[in-house]
Design an enzyme around this catalytic site. Sequence first.
Site, PDB file in Angstrom:
ATOM      1  N   ASN A 111      26.059 -44.492 -14.947  1.00 27.61           N
ATOM      2  CA  ASN A 111      26.221 -45.265 -16.180  1.00 27.61           C
ATOM      3  C   ASN A 111      25.206 -44.785 -17.209  1.00 27.61           C
ATOM      4  OD1 ASN A 111      26.990 -47.558 -17.870  1.00 27.61           O
ATOM      5  ND2 ASN A 111      25.020 -48.463 -17.307  1.00 27.61           N
ATOM      6  N   HIS A 113      22.961 -46.229 -20.243  1.00 30.36           N
ATOM      7  CA  HIS A 113      22.491 -47.476 -20.848  1.00 30.36           C
ATOM      8  C   HIS A 113      21.653 -47.118 -22.085  1.00 30.36           C
ATOM      9  CE1 HIS A 113      21.370 -51.635 -21.185  1.00 30.36           C
ATOM     10  NE2 HIS A 113      20.132 -51.242 -21.408  1.00 30.36           N
ATOM     11  N   ASP A 154      22.239 -52.692 -14.117  1.00 31.88           N
ATOM     12  CA  ASP A 154      21.252 -51.698 -14.599  1.00 31.88           C
ATOM     13  C   ASP A 154      20.064 -51.532 -13.647  1.00 31.88           C
ATOM     14  OD1 ASP A 154      22.861 -51.471 -16.911  1.00 31.88           O
ATOM     15  OD2 ASP A 154      21.736 -53.030 -17.952  1.00 31.88           O
ATOM     16  N   GLU A 182      20.232 -38.559 -30.369  1.00 36.57           N
ATOM     17  CA  GLU A 182      19.044 -37.891 -29.820  1.00 36.57           C
ATOM     18  C   GLU A 182      18.951 -38.002 -28.305  1.00 36.57           C
ATOM     19  OE1 GLU A 182      15.450 -39.131 -31.795  1.00 36.57           O
ATOM     20  OE2 GLU A 182      16.231 -38.632 -33.776  1.00 36.57           O
TER      21      GLU A 182
END
Length: 217
Positions: A111, A113, A154, A182
């Site tokens: 994932n 995040h 998470d 970025e």
Amino acid sequence: MNKKLRIVVLVSGGGTNLQAVIDAIQDGTITNTEIVGVISNNPGVKAMERAEKAGIDAKCVSPKNFAVRADFEEALLAAVQAYEPDLVVLAGCMVVIPEKMVKAFENRIINIHPALIPAFCGTGYYGLRVHQKVLERGARVTGATVHFVDAGTDTGPIILQKAVYVQEGDTPEILQRRVMEEAEWKIMPKAIDLIANGRVKVENGKACIADYTFGEE
Ligand code: GAR
């Protein structure tokens, strides 16, 4: 040459991370990898358009089409498994991944995040809300994290992170865009390439990357 890593990408909205992966496969930044399918929980989103434009099979599995949550979860798992993926990539996927899927794909779901885990993560921290919270708290540095998905929110092993400075005058939207440009669009393709080339393994709950200097992404 190694067998190509088959990835399924789960999306919910804009799909800019999906696009970064598509582009990185095309320009050779990601090697040994093919996207075998894209699955969205929302119909008609830009992410599905991006998949179709790139000639990738895309389908929608919406919870709205199921009376019972468990039936949606079964259908989502079946849709993922039908592609026989080696890796499931959550790229802006806002669905909480069912425990059964986490078990079926242990250390094979990643994932992205939009913050530096363990800051600004967990239940209620997704999308623009993460950046709102960063600004509310007055944090000076944020960033993005790619991690394996475990049963928590998470909480899985961290693969890559990249820091991004908050700037005076940032709005959540401006900050979100900077974090994407970025950090997210760099570390997501990089993590996939590392996995595709057999360089990532999980030991004692931590991800280890062979021959890697952090910061090179
Ligand atoms: C991205 O910023 C991603 O990190 C975030 O949602 C956005 C999706 O954008 N994901 C989460 O918050 C997951 N908890 P995209 O659809 O343009 O890739």
